[in-house]
Design an enzyme around this catalytic site. Structure first.
Site, PDB file in Angstrom:
ATOM      1  N   GLY A 142      40.628 -22.465 -33.399  1.00 63.51           N
ATOM      2  CA  GLY A 142      40.303 -22.087 -32.036  1.00 63.51           C
ATOM      3  C   GLY A 142      39.043 -22.755 -31.516  1.00 63.51           C
ATOM      4  O   GLY A 142      38.629 -22.520 -30.389  1.00 63.51           O
ATOM      5  N   ARG A 178      23.534 -33.399 -30.839  1.00 65.37           N
ATOM      6  CA  ARG A 178      24.402 -33.960 -29.802  1.00 65.37           C
ATOM      7  C   ARG A 178      25.566 -33.003 -29.538  1.00 65.37           C
ATOM      8  O   ARG A 178      26.142 -32.446 -30.478  1.00 65.37           O
ATOM      9  CB  ARG A 178      24.957 -35.310 -30.265  1.00 65.37           C
ATOM     10  CG  ARG A 178      25.749 -36.041 -29.182  1.00 65.37           C
ATOM     11  CD  ARG A 178      26.599 -37.153 -29.770  1.00 65.37           C
ATOM     12  NE  ARG A 178      25.824 -38.177 -30.437  1.00 65.37           N
ATOM     13  CZ  ARG A 178      25.243 -39.207 -29.800  1.00 65.37           C
ATOM     14  NH1 ARG A 178      25.328 -39.326 -28.503  1.00 65.37           N
ATOM     15  NH2 ARG A 178      24.561 -40.096 -30.496  1.00 65.37           N
ATOM     16  N   ASN A 229      31.319 -32.050 -26.785  1.00 68.26           N
ATOM     17  CA  ASN A 229      32.155 -31.608 -25.676  1.00 68.26           C
ATOM     18  C   ASN A 229      31.636 -30.243 -25.242  1.00 68.26           C
ATOM     19  O   ASN A 229      31.843 -29.238 -25.928  1.00 68.26           O
ATOM     20  CB  ASN A 229      33.610 -31.534 -26.167  1.00 68.26           C
ATOM     21  CG  ASN A 229      34.578 -31.088 -25.081  1.00 68.26           C
ATOM     22  OD1 ASN A 229      34.221 -30.325 -24.178  1.00 68.26           O
ATOM     23  ND2 ASN A 229      35.809 -31.546 -25.189  1.00 68.26           N
ATOM     24  N   LYS A 252      32.461 -28.200 -23.065  1.00 64.87           N
ATOM     25  CA  LYS A 252      33.442 -27.144 -22.802  1.00 64.87           C
ATOM     26  C   LYS A 252      33.754 -26.380 -24.099  1.00 64.87           C
ATOM     27  O   LYS A 252      33.856 -25.154 -24.109  1.00 64.87           O
ATOM     28  CB  LYS A 252      34.719 -27.773 -22.236  1.00 64.87           C
ATOM     29  CG  LYS A 252      35.551 -26.817 -21.423  1.00 64.87           C
ATOM     30  CD  LYS A 252      36.847 -27.457 -20.969  1.00 64.87           C
ATOM     31  CE  LYS A 252      36.635 -28.458 -19.856  1.00 64.87           C
ATOM     32  NZ  LYS A 252      37.933 -28.946 -19.323  1.00 64.87           N
ATOM     33  N   VAL A 312      27.938 -25.737 -34.209  1.00 64.37           N
ATOM     34  CA  VAL A 312      27.732 -24.728 -33.164  1.00 64.37           C
ATOM     35  C   VAL A 312      28.449 -23.408 -33.463  1.00 64.37           C
ATOM     36  O   VAL A 312      28.403 -22.491 -32.661  1.00 64.37           O
ATOM     37  CB  VAL A 312      28.206 -25.234 -31.784  1.00 64.37           C
ATOM     38  CG1 VAL A 312      27.379 -26.409 -31.344  1.00 64.37           C
ATOM     39  CG2 VAL A 312      29.686 -25.587 -31.799  1.00 64.37           C
ATOM     40  N   GLU A 329      28.039 -20.920 -35.645  1.00 63.50           N
ATOM     41  CA  GLU A 329      27.389 -19.684 -36.068  1.00 63.50           C
ATOM     42  C   GLU A 329      26.073 -19.379 -35.369  1.00 63.50           C
ATOM     43  O   GLU A 329      25.677 -18.221 -35.278  1.00 63.50           O
ATOM     44  CB  GLU A 329      27.197 -19.712 -37.588  1.00 63.50           C
ATOM     45  CG  GLU A 329      28.530 -19.707 -38.314  1.00 63.50           C
ATOM     46  CD  GLU A 329      28.398 -19.932 -39.808  1.00 63.50           C
ATOM     47  OE1 GLU A 329      28.650 -18.997 -40.564  1.00 63.50           O
ATOM     48  OE2 GLU A 329      28.061 -21.048 -40.224  1.00 63.50           O
TER      49      GLU A 329
HETATM   50 MO1  MOS Z   1      32.053 -18.952 -41.573  1.00 70.22          MO
HETATM   51  S1  MOS Z   1      31.278 -17.093 -41.986  1.00 70.22           S
HETATM   52  O1  MOS Z   1      31.468 -19.883 -42.827  1.00 70.22           O
HETATM   53  O2  MOS Z   1      33.657 -18.812 -41.109  1.00 70.22           O
END
Ligand code: MOS
Length: 770
Positions: free
Chosen positions: A488, A661, A664, A666, A735, A737
């Site tokens: 996703g 960097r 994208n 979005k 990006v 976590e």
């Molecule tokens: Mo992550 S907690 O390494 O999906």
């Protein structure tokens, strides 16, 4: 809206065609957007095959003990039921492997349990039987009719009563145990101003929108598994070990996954038991877990108790930082929550002590959950920094500004980027922080108490080894093959953008084939690492392709590239160019009589390429240990609190991130917003409630376990610094976590500012405010 496809007319020499500029940096639409929004994308539970049977689980109702009897007669009499598999009739299985970090086939086990082939019960909810039937309804209905009797043993199920083990662990993945610099307790005692507080965070369950599902089919001793995994390679190796077959005999397929967050990193009961049920019945079997079965068999975030103590000079310079935490693991597995791991890196405290302890309990083993460690560890740390700011009478932004380290306080590592002051400054400006009256309960809107809170975000994305194959075709189309996970996040889209630039073709000319163990092995979608790890491999493979294409062209006297050196050329306009002189891939390959060129980065590459690429990738992974390459950010949050009911509403949010960097915006914005939403959930809603008498989860479903809905989340203003990291391939950091880290503390700090009540125990529910 879709980018207009750009046609590249293959030029032969001379300057060709339109060129839309680099794809990296453009917010192109997801390559999987249309199939998903139209419902054509097939997820695991959509996969069908002839003769498919369906399975459902029966869960233990005691936390610890032994099964003394199973009565399956009623279940077997349900029309369409094919089998009830219990320890009385299950075929023997090898013991599940113990985790051994040197051996990836062992790392993936969620719980060390020989599911349904043992009479031992280790947690309330452990699967004790599998019902297989012609329909999912028959399987689920019959599962309720299986009567299991137990001999119960005393069990430890109450975390707040549990006693931590005597020694800090440093045994598993991501574990840092204890670290000290200087003498933090003495510095704390000597500090003119200090805070020293206890914080708790509850157990949380994974609730990806797609519940876990598996479809398994055997052909002799070959096993094909469609699974909702975010780590194909681990899952495949683990299943091979479970069933005693060679790794090459297991094919794992996970083309699309509806969210993972760490809950699909390990292999849990549903996957193993679908394969077992298929073996027992001789039929392909689908196990689509109910939400309740996900709660009872898939680990979540372990509860924590934490202490944060900070000592400071009157000018706000930290002298001591103590951060310790206790978390629970199951007796048959689990991950301790590394709550203080980030506290080694955030602030310039010369005396520092961090420590992690665990306590073993008779509970479902915990697992990775988005920003394991930081997500709840920074709730405590960033709350304590806010408490210290109040104690000092200093603005909490200013206090953070004054304590930015040059080198990491533990280990003296250098930082690849130090932009925390910058994200704080920008965030404060966008939010209008300067208008804040520091006095708690000073701001109102009608009857609502208004509070503004700030907290930092911090997470170190991993760099892992990725194997990719890139194929450059004579028609200037490109195919990237790697078993990455499209859970996703847009990884396939980002990978298309990168490959497009590396070979000078439009994004539309690139196809990324992913989600199948037949492809070269990508790392799991874990540790905010996937896109950057695959990117590093794609860069290497594309460089190899450019070199090979140039070798072909240089030999031809009629080629405009004749005699050119690699350093002079760049991929552009569907070929290789030096300024406006160059040649298209089509021209190069056609002249050489080649329909395609192929390059691969992993251990299965052609020998000529292997050494070079393996060395380069290993170098990256090792370099990761010498630097702190962190994604950082600053959250600014506004809450309104009803003074009579304690109702908390998050009404405004500004977050500025430094994630290197941005491929994208979005995709990245969506990831970061998702992290903040999850942080709001952790702050105000999420909590697994366990009956301490039985160890049974009392809210095993979304009716009782609350996560934020649209009405709980305001517009989230997310922006970036955007400059590339100087020490990562393509300047990328992850990006996935960083968004959640600090978000719960921003809410808690805003709630304190609104109400004057400091809540140190998550979630911040009404009862804790009144
Ligand atoms: Mo992550 S907690 O390494 O999906």
């Amino acid at each position: 809206m879709a980018q207009a496809p750009e046609r590249v007319v293959p030029p032969v020499g001379g300057l060709p065609v339109t060129d839309s500029g680099p794809a990296v940096g453009r917010p192109v639409d997801r390559v999987d957007g249309a199939v998903k929004t139209s419902g054509r994308a097939r997820y695991t539970a959509d996969v069908s095959c002839p003769d498919l049977a369906h399975a459902a689980l029966v869960h233990a109702t005691i936390p610890r003990g032994r099964i003394t009897g199973v009565d399956a007669a009623a279940a077997l009499s349900v029309e369409g039921v094919l089998a009830v598999i219990t320890h009385e009739n299950a075929p023997p299985m090898p013991a599940p492997p113990r985790e051994n970090l040197a051996n990836p086939s062992t790392t993936a086990g969620g719980a060390r349990v020989a599911y349904v082939t043992t009479d031992q019960v280790h947690w309330n909810g452990q699967p004790v039987a599998v019902v297989v039937a012609e329909t999912p309804e028959a399987a689920a209905g019959a599962a309720r009719l299986v009567c299991v009797e137990y001999e119960a043993l005393p069990a430890a199920t109450d975390f707040l009563d549990a006693v931590p083990g005597a020694t800090p662990v440093k045994a598993g993945l991501l574990e840092v145990g204890e670290e000290r610099t200087g003498d933090a307790p003495a510095a704390l005692a000597a500090a003119p101003v200090s805070v020293d507080h206890r914080y708790t965070t509850p157990a949380q369950n994974h609730n990806a929108i797609e519940p876990h599902a598996t479809t398994a089919a055997w052909d002799g001793d070959r096993l094909t598994v469609h699974d909702t995994t975010q780590n194909i390679d681990w899952a495949r190796r683990y299943l091979a070990a479970c069933f005693g077959i060679p790794v090459g005999n297991v094919r794992m397929i996970a083309q699309y996954v509806g969210g993972g967050f760490g809950g699909k990193s390990s292999v849990w009961a549903g996957t193993v038991l679908a394969a077992l049920a298929a073996r027992v019945t001789g039929r392909p079997v689908r196990m689509a877990l109910s939400r309740e079965s996900v709660f009872r068999t898939v680990g979540g975030r372990t509860p924590t108790r934490q202490r944060v103590a900070l000592g400071v000079e009157r000018d706000g310079r930290l002298t001591a930082l103590v951060h310790t935490g206790v978390s629970a693991v199951g007796r048959v597995g689990g991950r301790s929550e590394q709550v203080a791991a980030q506290s080694r890196f955030l602030y310039a405290a010369p005396n520092l002590l961090i420590r992690h302890d665990t306590t073993e309990m008779d509970v479902l083993p915990s697992t990775f959950m988005r920003a394991p460690g930081e997500a709840v560890g920074m709730f405590a740390l960033e709350s304590a920094v806010d408490e210290l700011a109040v104690e000092l009478g200093m603005d909490p932004v200013e206090l953070r500004m004054r304590n930015q380290p040059e080198r990491s306080p533990v280990g003296g590592k250098r930082y690849s980027r130090q932009n925390v002051r910058e994200v704080l400054t920008r965030g404060a400006e966008r939010f209008g922080w300067a208008d804040r009256d520091p006095e708690p309960r000073s701001m109102r809107d009608g009857r609502w108490l208004v509070g503004w809170g700030v907290a930092g975000a911090f997470q170190v994305p991993a760099q892992l080894f990725a194997d990719v194959a890139v194929q450059l075709n004579a028609d200037a189309t490109v195919v990237v093959r790697t078993s990455l996970h499209e859970i996703g996040v847009g990884a396939a889209t980002a990978t298309s953008q990168i490959a497009a630039d590396e070979l000078g073709v439009p994004v539309e000319a690139v196809t990324v084939e992913h989600g199948d163990s037949e492809q070269p092995a990508a790392p799991g979608a874990i540790g905010s690492s996937q896109t950057a790890s695959v990117a590093a491999a794609v860069l290497l493979a594309c460089e190899q392709l450019r070199r090979e294409a140039l070798d072909l062209a240089r030999r031809a006297p009629e080629s405009p590239l004749h005699g050119r050196r690699p350093a002079e050329l760049r991929p552009a306009h569907g070929g290789l160019y030096a300024g406006n002189v160059g040649e298209s891939w089509t021209a190069i390959l056609t002249r050489a009589g080649r329909s395609r060129l192929e390059a691969r980065t992993g251990s299965d590459s052609p020998p000529r390429q292997t050494l070079r690429t393996v060395r380069a990738m290993a170098g990256l992974v090792l370099e990761q240990r010498r630097w702190v390459k962190a994604a950082t950010g600053a959250h600014f949050c506004e809450v309104r609190v009803d003074p009579d009911t304690g109702e908390v509403r998050v009404t405004r949010w500004v977050a500025v991130f430094d994630v290197g960097r941005v491929i994208n915006a979005k995709l990245a914005t969506s990831q970061l917003r998702g992290g903040i939403v999850m942080g709001i959930g952790a702050a105000l809603e999420e909590e697994t409630l366990v009956d301490p008498r039985t160890g049974r989860s009392m809210n095993a479903g979304l009716a009782g376990y609350h996560v934020p809905v649209h009405a709980d989340v305001p517009t989230l203003d997310v922006s970036y610094l955007g400059e590339p990291d100087p020490r990562t391939p393509l300047g990328l950091l992850g990006v996935g976590e960083v968004g959640i880290t600090g978000a719960p503390a921003a809410v808690a700090n805003a709630v304190h500012h609104a109400t004057g009540v400091r809540v140190r125990d998550l979630p911040i529910t009404l009862d804790r405010l009144l």
